[in-house]
Design a protein around this motif. Structure first.
Motif, PDB file in Angstrom:
ATOM      1  N   ILE A 220       0.784   5.289  -3.770  1.00 41.82           N
ATOM      2  CA  ILE A 220       0.776   4.628  -4.922  1.00 41.82           C
ATOM      3  C   ILE A 220       1.844   3.304  -4.729  1.00 41.82           C
ATOM      4  CG2 ILE A 220       1.409   4.872  -7.372  1.00 41.82           C
ATOM      5  CD1 ILE A 220       1.186   7.892  -6.955  1.00 41.82           C
ATOM      6  N   PRO A 221       1.329   2.268  -4.895  1.00 39.93           N
ATOM      7  CA  PRO A 221       2.013   0.862  -4.266  1.00 39.93           C
ATOM      8  C   PRO A 221       3.377   0.890  -5.035  1.00 39.93           C
ATOM      9  CG  PRO A 221      -0.153   0.446  -4.480  1.00 39.93           C
ATOM     10  CD  PRO A 221      -0.083   1.802  -5.015  1.00 39.93           C
ATOM     11  N   SER A 222       3.315   1.210  -6.158  1.00 42.24           N
ATOM     12  CA  SER A 222       4.908   1.146  -6.861  1.00 42.24           C
ATOM     13  C   SER A 222       5.914   2.306  -6.491  1.00 42.24           C
ATOM     14  CB  SER A 222       4.356   1.426  -8.630  1.00 42.24           C
ATOM     15  OG  SER A 222       3.904   2.452  -8.942  1.00 42.24           O
ATOM     16  N   GLU A 223       5.439   3.315  -6.026  1.00 44.49           N
ATOM     17  CA  GLU A 223       6.166   4.232  -5.443  1.00 44.49           C
ATOM     18  C   GLU A 223       6.563   4.398  -3.917  1.00 44.49           C
ATOM     19  OE1 GLU A 223       7.423   6.751  -7.452  1.00 44.49           O
ATOM     20  OE2 GLU A 223       6.318   5.993  -9.333  1.00 44.49           O
ATOM     21  N   VAL A 224       6.671   3.285  -3.214  1.00 41.57           N
ATOM     22  CA  VAL A 224       6.604   3.091  -1.915  1.00 41.57           C
ATOM     23  C   VAL A 224       7.994   3.350  -1.375  1.00 41.57           C
ATOM     24  CG1 VAL A 224       6.668   1.674   0.102  1.00 41.57           C
ATOM     25  CG2 VAL A 224       4.651   1.940  -1.166  1.00 41.57           C
ATOM     26  N   ASP A 225       9.127   2.835  -2.253  1.00 40.62           N
ATOM     27  CA  ASP A 225      10.385   2.660  -2.226  1.00 40.62           C
ATOM     28  C   ASP A 225      10.905   4.177  -2.540  1.00 40.62           C
ATOM     29  OD1 ASP A 225      10.898   0.121  -1.510  1.00 40.62           O
ATOM     30  OD2 ASP A 225      11.425  -0.401  -3.510  1.00 40.62           O
ATOM     31  N   ASN A 226      10.381   5.039  -3.430  1.00 42.58           N
ATOM     32  CA  ASN A 226      10.670   6.297  -3.480  1.00 42.58           C
ATOM     33  C   ASN A 226      10.445   7.020  -2.391  1.00 42.58           C
ATOM     34  OD1 ASN A 226      12.017   5.897  -6.268  1.00 42.58           O
ATOM     35  ND2 ASN A 226      10.139   5.991  -7.065  1.00 42.58           N
ATOM     36  N   GLY A 227       8.929   6.842  -1.767  1.00 40.30           N
ATOM     37  CA  GLY A 227       8.734   7.561  -0.658  1.00 40.30           C
ATOM     38  C   GLY A 227       9.652   7.185   0.473  1.00 40.30           C
ATOM     39  N   GLY A 255       7.295   8.078   9.920  1.00 36.82           N
ATOM     40  CA  GLY A 255       7.076   7.297   8.602  1.00 36.82           C
ATOM     41  C   GLY A 255       7.980   6.201   8.425  1.00 36.82           C
ATOM     42  N   LEU A 256       9.187   6.504   8.570  1.00 32.60           N
ATOM     43  CA  LEU A 256      10.522   5.535   8.313  1.00 32.60           C
ATOM     44  C   LEU A 256      10.092   4.379   9.493  1.00 32.60           C
ATOM     45  CD1 LEU A 256      13.294   8.029   7.858  1.00 32.60           C
ATOM     46  CD2 LEU A 256      12.293   6.547   6.203  1.00 32.60           C
ATOM     47  N   ARG A 257       9.779   4.726  10.635  1.00 33.58           N
ATOM     48  CA  ARG A 257       9.588   3.424  11.530  1.00 33.58           C
ATOM     49  C   ARG A 257       8.292   2.758  11.151  1.00 33.58           C
ATOM     50  NH1 ARG A 257      11.328   3.381  16.748  1.00 33.58           N
ATOM     51  NH2 ARG A 257       9.480   2.356  17.502  1.00 33.58           N
ATOM     52  N   LYS A 258       7.307   3.265  10.483  1.00 38.83           N
ATOM     53  CA  LYS A 258       6.202   2.441  10.104  1.00 38.83           C
ATOM     54  C   LYS A 258       6.726   1.510   8.833  1.00 38.83           C
ATOM     55  CE  LYS A 258       1.725   2.807   7.736  1.00 38.83           C
ATOM     56  NZ  LYS A 258       0.730   3.947   7.252  1.00 38.83           N
ATOM     57  N   TRP A 259       7.102   2.097   7.701  1.00 42.69           N
ATOM     58  CA  TRP A 259       7.596   1.536   6.677  1.00 42.69           C
ATOM     59  C   TRP A 259       8.799   0.678   6.410  1.00 42.69           C
ATOM     60  CZ3 TRP A 259       3.942   1.053   3.043  1.00 42.69           C
ATOM     61  CH2 TRP A 259       2.725   1.741   3.033  1.00 42.69           C
ATOM     62  N   LEU A 260       9.899   1.060   7.021  1.00 43.28           N
ATOM     63  CA  LEU A 260      11.141   0.334   6.931  1.00 43.28           C
ATOM     64  C   LEU A 260      10.956  -1.167   7.434  1.00 43.28           C
ATOM     65  CD1 LEU A 260      13.859   3.019   7.461  1.00 43.28           C
ATOM     66  CD2 LEU A 260      13.390   1.719   5.508  1.00 43.28           C
ATOM     67  N   PRO A 261      10.272  -1.418   8.687  1.00 45.79           N
ATOM     68  CA  PRO A 261      10.096  -2.724   9.034  1.00 45.79           C
ATOM     69  C   PRO A 261       9.243  -3.657   7.934  1.00 45.79           C
ATOM     70  CG  PRO A 261       9.890  -1.253  11.087  1.00 45.79           C
ATOM     71  CD  PRO A 261      10.064  -0.672   9.734  1.00 45.79           C
ATOM     72  N   LEU A 263       8.987  -3.280   5.052  1.00 44.68           N
ATOM     73  CA  LEU A 263       9.663  -3.567   3.689  1.00 44.68           C
ATOM     74  C   LEU A 263      10.842  -4.518   4.115  1.00 44.68           C
ATOM     75  CD1 LEU A 263       9.586  -0.182   2.272  1.00 44.68           C
ATOM     76  CD2 LEU A 263       8.462  -1.982   1.400  1.00 44.68           C
ATOM     77  N   GLY A 264      11.148  -5.028   5.539  1.00 44.85           N
ATOM     78  CA  GLY A 264      12.507  -5.760   5.659  1.00 44.85           C
ATOM     79  C   GLY A 264      13.694  -5.003   5.934  1.00 44.85           C
ATOM     80  N   ARG A 265      13.478  -3.893   6.081  1.00 45.61           N
ATOM     81  CA  ARG A 265      14.936  -2.930   6.189  1.00 45.61           C
ATOM     82  C   ARG A 265      15.096  -2.456   7.276  1.00 45.61           C
ATOM     83  NH1 ARG A 265      13.484   0.489   0.722  1.00 45.61           N
ATOM     84  NH2 ARG A 265      15.213   1.950   1.462  1.00 45.61           N
ATOM     85  N   GLU A 266      15.232  -3.056   8.477  1.00 43.32           N
ATOM     86  CA  GLU A 266      15.229  -2.747  10.077  1.00 43.32           C
ATOM     87  C   GLU A 266      16.833  -2.113  10.132  1.00 43.32           C
ATOM     88  OE1 GLU A 266      13.816  -5.401   9.084  1.00 43.32           O
ATOM     89  OE2 GLU A 266      11.950  -5.831  10.247  1.00 43.32           O
ATOM     90  N   ASP A 267      17.641  -2.483   9.412  1.00 40.92           N
ATOM     91  CA  ASP A 267      19.054  -2.023   9.411  1.00 40.92           C
ATOM     92  C   ASP A 267      19.129  -0.587   9.031  1.00 40.92           C
ATOM     93  OD1 ASP A 267      19.813  -4.607  10.449  1.00 40.92           O
ATOM     94  OD2 ASP A 267      20.742  -5.163   8.426  1.00 40.92           O
ATOM     95  N   GLU A 268      18.467  -0.280   8.294  1.00 37.81           N
ATOM     96  CA  GLU A 268      18.583   1.184   7.854  1.00 37.81           C
ATOM     97  C   GLU A 268      18.065   2.117   8.895  1.00 37.81           C
ATOM     98  OE1 GLU A 268      16.892   2.000   3.695  1.00 37.81           O
ATOM     99  OE2 GLU A 268      17.248   0.047   3.370  1.00 37.81           O
ATOM    100  N   LEU A 269      16.840   1.534   9.697  1.00 37.52           N
ATOM    101  CA  LEU A 269      16.142   2.474  10.767  1.00 37.52           C
ATOM    102  C   LEU A 269      17.366   2.435  11.803  1.00 37.52           C
ATOM    103  CD1 LEU A 269      13.544   3.762  11.524  1.00 37.52           C
ATOM    104  CD2 LEU A 269      13.011   1.354  12.651  1.00 37.52           C
ATOM    105  N   ALA A 270      17.925   1.564  12.125  1.00 38.04           N
ATOM    106  CA  ALA A 270      19.136   1.730  12.869  1.00 38.04           C
ATOM    107  C   ALA A 270      20.176   2.689  12.685  1.00 38.04           C
ATOM    108  CB  ALA A 270      19.720   0.218  13.264  1.00 38.04           C
ATOM    109  N   GLU A 271      20.504   2.705  11.490  1.00 34.72           N
ATOM    110  CA  GLU A 271      21.307   3.873  10.956  1.00 34.72           C
ATOM    111  C   GLU A 271      20.667   5.077  11.007  1.00 34.72           C
ATOM    112  OE1 GLU A 271      22.416   3.074   6.943  1.00 34.72           O
ATOM    113  OE2 GLU A 271      23.081   1.268   7.110  1.00 34.72           O
TER     114      GLU A 271
END
Length: 453
Positions: A220-227, A255-261, A263-271
């Protein structure tokens, strides 16, 4: 025997008592007495709890005909026996046979009401039949049964009952697999919130709902952040309570390796990486590289590693060499090594050696290895074991991606040439793959000059 088995879980002692009771009841009262039926049924349930499913199945099948004859085909004990046969067949992988028993159990109860309430065994039979259909990917057939189960469970057991919440989850799972994520979403959310409250956030049911909720959110596109947030919760909970030996943890990380980049949230992946690997950032002006990732290593991939391969004076001129990552059966390798040719009986250990240079080692306060490996690692510096690691048998997908941090005392480091030797071992000879890469950093008060041979 009943008290030992049902109340305190001492099944071995209970088994001995049930065997004794069964023998006496059979001798004194005969095969078809109610007491004999009860003793044989109790023994079968004890085998089931001990996961001795073949023996349990045999006894349940033996006791079913006399139970139908003496107690009646629709007696609660007879119908419960049929449901138990379904459970045992399910554990044995006999899906079709299990489905037949569950359907028979459901039909005999037929939504039977006792004292104004639906008997729990009827609900169990319906739920089990639906689960079998789910496992057989017969989603359209499972859907109406699960809807009925959920309605009955809400009415008879209450909306917050754990069994009701399982039914909520199962119905959401059917909608997810039927490609209807909008219908699945509120059900997964209801199950997740209810199980957190009733069972706690680390209960297996809660974690399963969290995983399916996350999966559904990405539909669901609107729920990606919640995912994404759900996956981050999965990583934290599984890391804290299951360790690295967790397929759900690998699922969440992928899943995080796929979605965080995206969404432009690579810093969170490093954490996330630091959380999983145990890495801690050192001050940059005091951190110096001694061995870089992708270095060229000498390696031994034969059947019997030399016992002294870690010694400084060991001669490895007959070994092969190649750039890291090294290993086999992985698409991320720079160098493929051998494993003996027999996929079910691979060589258990591969050995690696590298010579590197260091200066002013008296100023070095700490060493840090970042190691990409599976399953077991032993690290030797100048002949002395300085570090080890164990990933376990279920973490291969994480090991393929992550460099685990292992700190070590620098006492064995010397000025000039140093020898690092590493043994990577498999947890079992049929393990699917092997991967190895390593980098070494030093924490020092002053810069250290280094090169790698």
């Amino acid at each position: 025997g009943y008290t030992l088995a049902d109340r305190v879980g001492r099944y071995d002692e209970a088994e001995a008592l049930f065997v004794e009771a069964l023998g006496e009841h059979t001798r004194l009262l005969g095969e078809d007495s109610a007491a004999t039926i009860f003793s044989k049924t109790s023994l079968a349930y004890t085998y089931q709890q001990q996961r001795r499913y073949e023996e349990a199945k045999r006894l349940f099948e033996e006791v079913l005909p006399p139970s139908e004859k003496v107690l009646g085909p629709n007696h609660v004990q007879t119908v419960t026996l049929i449901g138990a046969l379904g459970e045992v067949c399910k554990e044995l992988g006999l899906a079709d046979e299990a489905a037949e028993y569950f359907a028979e159990s459901r039909e005999r109860y037929g939504g039977r009401v006792e004292d104004g309430e639906l008997h729990p065994t009827s609900l169990d039979a319906m739920s089990n039949q639906a689960v079998i259909l789910l496992n057989q990917e017969k989603f359209e057939e499972a859907l109406p049964i699960l809807k009925q189960v959920l309605e009955l469970s809400r009415n008879t057991q209450g909306p917050e009952n754990p069994q009701t919440l399982i039914s909520v989850h199962n119905l959401g799972a059917v909608y997810l697999r039927l490609g209807k994520p909008e219908l699945a979403h509120p059900l997964f959310l209801e199950a997740l919130e209810g199980e957190r409250k009733a069972l706690g956030e680390t209960h297996p049911n809660t974690l399963a709902s969290l995983q399916d909720y996350a999966t559904n959110c990405f539909r669901i596109p609107s729920e990606v952040d919640n995912g994404v947030e759900a996956l981050k919760q999965m990583v934290r909970l599984h890391k804290e309570h299951s360790g690295d030996n967790s397929h759900p943890l690998a699922f969440a990380y992928a899943g995080l390796r796929k979605w965080l980049p995206q969404l432009g949230r690579e810093d969170e992946l490093a954490e996330i990486d630091r959380l999983l690997t145990g890495d801690v950032d050192w001050p940059r002006d005091r951190t110096h590289s001694l061995i870089a990732r992708g270095a060229t290593w000498s390696y031994f991939d034969g059947a019997q590693p030399p016992a002294d391969f870690m010694d400084v004076n060991f001669v490895d001129t007959g070994w092969s060499s190649g750039a890291a990552p090294l290993g086999y059966n992985d698409d991320k390798l720079a160098t493929i090594i051998g494993f003996g040719g027999d996929g079910s009986n691979k060589h258990r250990t591969a050995c690696f050696r590298l010579v590197f240079q260091a200066e002013r080692v008296d100023e070095i306060e700490q060493l840090k290895f970042r190691l990409r490996y599976d399953d077991l690692a032993e690290i030797y510096l100048n002949g002395k074991k300085v570090a080890s690691g164990e990933q376990g048998r279920n973490s291969d997908r994480l090991a393929e991606e992550l460099y685990y941090a292992i700190q070590a005392d620098p006492a064995e480091l010397v000025d000039g040439s140093n020898v690092l030797a590493v043994a990577i071992s498999q947890a079992n000879p049929s393990s699917s793959d092997l991967i190895f890469d390593l980098e070494l950093e030093a924490l020092a008060a002053e810069p250290v000059t280094e090169t790698t041979e």
